[in-house]
Design a protein around this motif. Structure first.
Motif, PDB file in Angstrom:
ATOM      1  N   THR A 140     137.569 -26.494  16.891  1.00 54.04           N
ATOM      2  CA  THR A 140     137.308 -25.097  17.243  1.00 54.04           C
ATOM      3  C   THR A 140     137.123 -24.900  18.760  1.00 54.04           C
ATOM      4  OG1 THR A 140     134.983 -25.547  16.858  1.00 54.04           O
ATOM      5  CG2 THR A 140     136.197 -24.505  15.044  1.00 54.04           C
ATOM      6  N   ALA A 141     137.210 -25.993  19.525  1.00 59.26           N
ATOM      7  CA  ALA A 141     136.967 -25.856  20.973  1.00 59.26           C
ATOM      8  C   ALA A 141     138.042 -24.986  21.606  1.00 59.26           C
ATOM      9  CB  ALA A 141     136.979 -27.241  21.616  1.00 59.26           C
ATOM     10  N   LYS A 142     137.621 -24.081  22.493  1.00 60.59           N
ATOM     11  CA  LYS A 142     138.617 -23.324  23.249  1.00 60.59           C
ATOM     12  C   LYS A 142     138.048 -22.894  24.595  1.00 60.59           C
ATOM     13  CE  LYS A 142     139.380 -18.988  21.693  1.00 60.59           C
ATOM     14  NZ  LYS A 142     139.491 -17.801  20.864  1.00 60.59           N
ATOM     15  N   VAL A 143     138.950 -22.632  25.503  1.00 61.31           N
ATOM     16  CA  VAL A 143     138.528 -22.144  26.816  1.00 61.31           C
ATOM     17  C   VAL A 143     138.082 -20.695  26.613  1.00 61.31           C
ATOM     18  CG1 VAL A 143     139.322 -21.649  29.163  1.00 61.31           C
ATOM     19  CG2 VAL A 143     140.224 -23.627  27.926  1.00 61.31           C
ATOM     20  N   PRO A 144     136.920 -20.292  27.156  1.00 63.08           N
ATOM     21  CA  PRO A 144     136.490 -18.910  26.940  1.00 63.08           C
ATOM     22  C   PRO A 144     137.584 -17.929  27.389  1.00 63.08           C
ATOM     23  CG  PRO A 144     134.779 -20.161  28.069  1.00 63.08           C
ATOM     24  CD  PRO A 144     135.971 -21.055  27.980  1.00 63.08           C
ATOM     25  N   THR A 145     137.812 -16.914  26.553  1.00 59.47           N
ATOM     26  CA  THR A 145     138.928 -15.986  26.847  1.00 59.47           C
ATOM     27  C   THR A 145     138.691 -15.191  28.125  1.00 59.47           C
ATOM     28  OG1 THR A 145     137.873 -14.324  25.493  1.00 59.47           O
ATOM     29  CG2 THR A 145     139.558 -15.660  24.412  1.00 59.47           C
ATOM     30  N   TYR A 146     137.412 -15.094  28.548  1.00 56.98           N
ATOM     31  CA  TYR A 146     137.137 -14.266  29.733  1.00 56.98           C
ATOM     32  C   TYR A 146     137.323 -15.031  31.041  1.00 56.98           C
ATOM     33  CZ  TYR A 146     132.708 -16.569  28.720  1.00 56.98           C
ATOM     34  OH  TYR A 146     131.759 -17.513  28.433  1.00 56.98           O
ATOM     35  N   ILE A 147     137.779 -16.276  30.949  1.00 54.73           N
ATOM     36  CA  ILE A 147     138.112 -17.018  32.180  1.00 54.73           C
ATOM     37  C   ILE A 147     139.623 -16.878  32.397  1.00 54.73           C
ATOM     38  CG2 ILE A 147     138.133 -19.303  33.319  1.00 54.73           C
ATOM     39  CD1 ILE A 147     135.277 -18.537  32.762  1.00 54.73           C
ATOM     40  N   PRO A 148     140.049 -16.269  33.520  1.00 55.73           N
ATOM     41  CA  PRO A 148     141.490 -16.120  33.742  1.00 55.73           C
ATOM     42  C   PRO A 148     142.199 -17.480  33.749  1.00 55.73           C
ATOM     43  CG  PRO A 148     140.252 -14.847  35.348  1.00 55.73           C
ATOM     44  CD  PRO A 148     139.260 -15.677  34.599  1.00 55.73           C
ATOM     45  N   ARG A 149     143.474 -17.448  33.403  1.00 55.55           N
ATOM     46  CA  ARG A 149     144.234 -18.717  33.315  1.00 55.55           C
ATOM     47  C   ARG A 149     144.215 -19.441  34.664  1.00 55.55           C
ATOM     48  NH1 ARG A 149     149.476 -19.380  33.976  1.00 55.55           N
ATOM     49  NH2 ARG A 149     149.804 -17.136  34.013  1.00 55.55           N
ATOM     50  N   LEU A 150     144.474 -18.677  35.717  1.00 57.37           N
ATOM     51  CA  LEU A 150     144.339 -19.247  37.059  1.00 57.37           C
ATOM     52  C   LEU A 150     143.168 -18.552  37.724  1.00 57.37           C
ATOM     53  CD1 LEU A 150     148.047 -19.374  38.269  1.00 57.37           C
ATOM     54  CD2 LEU A 150     146.601 -21.297  37.615  1.00 57.37           C
ATOM     55  N   THR A 151     142.254 -19.331  38.241  1.00 56.08           N
ATOM     56  CA  THR A 151     141.055 -18.709  38.800  1.00 56.08           C
ATOM     57  C   THR A 151     140.576 -19.548  39.967  1.00 56.08           C
ATOM     58  OG1 THR A 151     138.836 -17.934  38.231  1.00 56.08           O
ATOM     59  CG2 THR A 151     139.586 -19.868  37.034  1.00 56.08           C
ATOM     60  N   ASN A 152     139.360 -19.340  40.416  1.00 58.39           N
ATOM     61  CA  ASN A 152     138.753 -20.232  41.416  1.00 58.39           C
ATOM     62  C   ASN A 152     137.242 -20.207  41.203  1.00 58.39           C
ATOM     63  OD1 ASN A 152     137.610 -18.040  42.927  1.00 58.39           O
ATOM     64  ND2 ASN A 152     139.618 -17.680  43.844  1.00 58.39           N
ATOM     65  N   PRO A 153     136.520 -21.165  41.755  1.00 62.40           N
ATOM     66  CA  PRO A 153     135.080 -21.233  41.473  1.00 62.40           C
ATOM     67  C   PRO A 153     134.342 -19.946  41.850  1.00 62.40           C
ATOM     68  CG  PRO A 153     135.821 -23.291  42.431  1.00 62.40           C
ATOM     69  CD  PRO A 153     136.998 -22.358  42.509  1.00 62.40           C
ATOM     70  N   ARG A 154     134.731 -19.324  42.966  1.00 66.65           N
ATOM     71  CA  ARG A 154     134.003 -18.124  43.371  1.00 66.65           C
ATOM     72  C   ARG A 154     134.204 -17.010  42.345  1.00 66.65           C
ATOM     73  NH1 ARG A 154     132.263 -17.241  48.425  1.00 66.65           N
ATOM     74  NH2 ARG A 154     133.942 -18.456  49.385  1.00 66.65           N
ATOM     75  N   GLU A 155     135.449 -16.870  41.863  1.00 64.26           N
ATOM     76  CA  GLU A 155     135.726 -15.828  40.874  1.00 64.26           C
ATOM     77  C   GLU A 155     134.931 -16.081  39.589  1.00 64.26           C
ATOM     78  OE1 GLU A 155     139.618 -13.525  39.389  1.00 64.26           O
ATOM     79  OE2 GLU A 155     139.566 -15.582  38.666  1.00 64.26           O
ATOM     80  N   ILE A 156     134.878 -17.328  39.177  1.00 72.58           N
ATOM     81  CA  ILE A 156     134.145 -17.641  37.939  1.00 72.58           C
ATOM     82  C   ILE A 156     132.680 -17.231  38.077  1.00 72.58           C
ATOM     83  CG2 ILE A 156     133.305 -19.535  36.468  1.00 72.58           C
ATOM     84  CD1 ILE A 156     135.952 -20.966  36.964  1.00 72.58           C
ATOM     85  N   PHE A 157     132.068 -17.609  39.205  1.00 69.19           N
ATOM     86  CA  PHE A 157     130.645 -17.287  39.382  1.00 69.19           C
ATOM     87  C   PHE A 157     130.413 -15.795  39.642  1.00 69.19           C
ATOM     88  CE2 PHE A 157     129.753 -21.876  40.929  1.00 69.19           C
ATOM     89  CZ  PHE A 157     129.567 -22.281  39.620  1.00 69.19           C
ATOM     90  N   ALA A 158     131.369 -15.157  40.299  1.00 65.17           N
ATOM     91  CA  ALA A 158     131.145 -13.744  40.640  1.00 65.17           C
ATOM     92  C   ALA A 158     131.362 -12.833  39.441  1.00 65.17           C
ATOM     93  CB  ALA A 158     132.060 -13.329  41.799  1.00 65.17           C
ATOM     94  N   PHE A 159     132.430 -13.061  38.685  1.00 64.88           N
ATOM     95  CA  PHE A 159     132.823 -12.062  37.679  1.00 64.88           C
ATOM     96  C   PHE A 159     132.739 -12.518  36.233  1.00 64.88           C
ATOM     97  CE2 PHE A 159     135.481 -11.164  41.493  1.00 64.88           C
ATOM     98  CZ  PHE A 159     134.868  -9.964  41.848  1.00 64.88           C
ATOM     99  N   CYS A 160     132.703 -13.813  35.999  1.00 63.73           N
ATOM    100  CA  CYS A 160     132.886 -14.249  34.606  1.00 63.73           C
ATOM    101  C   CYS A 160     131.601 -14.653  33.894  1.00 63.73           C
ATOM    102  CB  CYS A 160     133.865 -15.425  34.544  1.00 63.73           C
ATOM    103  SG  CYS A 160     135.439 -15.057  35.324  1.00 63.73           S
ATOM    104  N   VAL A 161     130.674 -15.301  34.584  1.00 62.72           N
ATOM    105  CA  VAL A 161     129.513 -15.842  33.868  1.00 62.72           C
ATOM    106  C   VAL A 161     128.199 -15.205  34.324  1.00 62.72           C
ATOM    107  CG1 VAL A 161     130.543 -18.081  33.274  1.00 62.72           C
ATOM    108  CG2 VAL A 161     129.382 -17.812  35.472  1.00 62.72           C
ATOM    109  N   ASN A 162     127.279 -15.159  33.377  1.00 63.79           N
ATOM    110  CA  ASN A 162     125.962 -14.579  33.640  1.00 63.79           C
ATOM    111  C   ASN A 162     125.069 -15.665  34.248  1.00 63.79           C
ATOM    112  OD1 ASN A 162     123.419 -13.521  33.501  1.00 63.79           O
ATOM    113  ND2 ASN A 162     123.478 -13.044  31.303  1.00 63.79           N
ATOM    114  N   LEU A 163     124.746 -15.506  35.520  1.00 66.19           N
ATOM    115  CA  LEU A 163     123.960 -16.542  36.211  1.00 66.19           C
ATOM    116  C   LEU A 163     122.464 -16.367  35.975  1.00 66.19           C
ATOM    117  CD1 LEU A 163     125.822 -16.533  39.656  1.00 66.19           C
ATOM    118  CD2 LEU A 163     126.208 -18.038  37.707  1.00 66.19           C
ATOM    119  N   HIS A 164     122.079 -15.230  35.425  1.00 63.38           N
ATOM    120  CA  HIS A 164     120.645 -14.953  35.295  1.00 63.38           C
ATOM    121  C   HIS A 164     120.154 -14.948  33.857  1.00 63.38           C
ATOM    122  CE1 HIS A 164     120.623 -14.058  39.539  1.00 63.38           C
ATOM    123  NE2 HIS A 164     121.665 -13.284  39.355  1.00 63.38           N
TER     124      HIS A 164
END
Ligand SMILES: Cc1cc2nc3c(=O)[nH]c(=O)nc-3n(C[C@H](O)[C@H](O)[C@H](O)COP(=O)(O)OP(=O)(O)OC[C@H]3O[C@@H](n4cnc5c(N)ncnc54)[C@H](O)[C@@H]3O)c2cc1C
Length: 456
Positions: A140-164
């Motif tokens: 059942t493992a999958k890459v979360p759908t809200y992570i774009p196929r091509l991305t970068n670390p800044r984008e992941i932290f800024a727009f995709c994941v809840n840091l708080h």
């Protein structure tokens, strides 16, 4: 903080999640600078409660007005009204009470601190892909759908994941597994254990330690980007009530937000940052219309009676209801609209003059206002007291077939107190016992005569 004071000597750490993801940096340079501007997703992410056929769309903020200024003495929050150019949403048909979702992004300085802390500064803007590890055995493992196929670390932290978000025990255990210092390892591992439950309660649930604070406390903890993607929850869009009538202007939508002075939230902080931009250039937001529910004023209901009850900023949707009634000419019809509103002080009441004008022009047949910080003890301070004072007429109006009571509150506690007040009015006026009053209220809910929006 001395972490050893919060470390057990004997514990069994929570079982960490199996690691299924890896991050691979690629040579391709195709990352979008904006989130969701149709970047390539392997599978389109679902945007919660998005109305059919709508995806996040960029709209401009055309105006911003401070409706209430923050006041520490009365713990009043700053309240701002934003006017958005909604033309990019096309011919959006909506009713008063409908909501827009706003896509948040994490504060750029917080993101920069995290990148720095994880030694990702140099790769912060390099294109990468989050993939399943080779030989991944979990079906059942999958890459979360809200992570774009091509991305970068800044984008992941800024727009995709809840840091708080609240760090879960499995996450703490996973963080422990990438911590080299023994003391820090034991602290994180024991916090994740059953034996550390009391400390988890104090530090994580009560003090609200989040990922960055934990990383500051545990300098040798070096989680990989893949581990963080695996454990951090999604940064979810936030709903905001539309605060105008669709009859006011077909190409503009207003929303109203309040912001905490201390520890402001992610989206409201982002909105404040956008306002600073607004002075120099255009400020833009990603929004989408959310599915309609029963907390709205349909054309049929407009001709009936409405009892509106709100506290603080939660008056926002009712500003739309009342403007709609005014503009649709329904104020001359027989329908009654009563508004019960509470604020901390007169200065904290949204659009006071507008409310008085609506009362004077019979858009509102009854306007009851109370201030919780009023110094005069004879005056009601809470909407519950206003309801109680009007109990007899209120229950009589509510019993009429076309009456709907709408309650909007920015907190579950307020909404529960209002519910208790309505129940007590029903009990007293209809001479019911407690159980029967409860049943009656349940019945009103089922019939759609008691509708509520709870914000936080
Ligand atoms: C149906 C619906 C309609 C809504 N309509 C509106 C609206 O019209 N206007 C509006 O301002 N909000 C509205 N909200 C709440 C809104 O969606 C956000 O939750 C709120 O703006 C805080 O978002 P944030 O990302 O800034 O805070 P987060 O980062 O999510 O906040 C972290 C914590 O801080 C607290 N917090 C943050 N900001 C506030 C605040 N201003 N007041 C009290 N506690 C806060 C919360 O307890 C939260 O748990 C609505 C919510 C729902 C469910």
């Amino acid at each position: 903080m001395d972490i050893s004071a919060f470390t057990q000597t004997k514990y069994v750490a929570a079982k960490p999640l199996e690691s299924n993801l890896e991050v691979v940096f690629t040579a391709i340079n195709e990352v979008n600078s904006e989130p969701c501007a149709q970047p390539g997703y392997d599978e389109t992410p679902k945007f919660p409660f998005a109305r059919d056929k709508y995806t996040p769309t960029v709209v401009s903020i055309v105006d911003a007005k401070e409706l209430v200024s923050a006041d520490a003495a009365t713990e009043t929050k700053r309240v701002v009204e934003l006017t958005l150019d909604s033309s990019p949403l096309g011919e959006l048909s909506y009713d008063p009470g409908d909501t827009l979702a706003v896509l948040p992004c994490n504060d750029s300085q917080v993101v920069a601190r995290l990148l720095q802390r994880l030694n990702l500064n140099e790769q912060a803007d390099d294109t990468c892909q989050v993939r399943l590890v080779p030989n991944c055995t979990k079906k059942t493992a999958k890459v979360p759908t809200y992570i774009p196929r091509l991305t970068n670390p800044r984008e992941i932290f800024a727009f995709c994941v809840n840091l708080h978000g609240v760090p879960q025990k499995q996450f703490l255990s996973a963080l422990a597994s990438c911590t080299s210092d023994n003391k820090e390892h034991a602290f994180l591992a024991s916090l994740s254990a059953k034996q550390g439950a009391a400390h988890y309660q104090t530090l994580i649930l009560e003090r609200g330690l989040d990922l960055l604070q934990l990383l500051e406390l545990c300098g040798s903890c070096m989680p990989t980007l893949a581990l963080l993607v695996e454990h951090l929850p999604r940064l979810l869009p936030r709903p905001y009530s539309i605060a105008n009538s669709p009859l006011e202007c077909s190409k503009q939508i207003r929303i109203i937000y309040s912001i905490l002075t201390e520890k402001p939230g992610v989206t409201t902080s982002m909105l404040e940052t956008k306002l600073l931009l607004l002075k120099e250039h255009q400020a833009k937001l990603f929004v989408y219309p959310r599915t309609q529910n029963s907390f709205r004023l349909t054309a049929d209901e407009l001709a009936g009676n409405q009892i509106l009850i709100a506290v603080g900023t939660a008056l926002a949707p009712f500003l739309g209801f009342l403007a709609h009634k005014q503009l649709s000419g329904e104020s001359t019809s027989s329908g009654q609209t009563w508004l019960y509103v509470g604020a901390k002080t007169p200065q904290a009441l949204l659009k006071q003059q507008q409310l008085l004008d609506w009362e004077a022009t019979s858009v509102l047949q009854r306007l009851r206002i109370c201030y919780s910080r009023a110094s005069n003890d004879d005056e009601p301070k809470y909407v519950q007291e206003l309801l109680d004072k009007d109990a007899e007429q209120l229950v009589e109006l509510l019993q009429q077939p076309t009456t709907v009571m709408y309650i909007c509150a920015d907190g579950a506690k307020i909404s529960k107190s209002i519910e208790a007040a309505v129940r007590s009015c029903l009990q007293r006026i209809l001479q019911l016992d407690e159980k029967a009053a409860l049943e009656h209220l349940k019945e009103l809910r089922t019939q759609g005569k008691y509708r509520e929006d709870v914000w936080l």
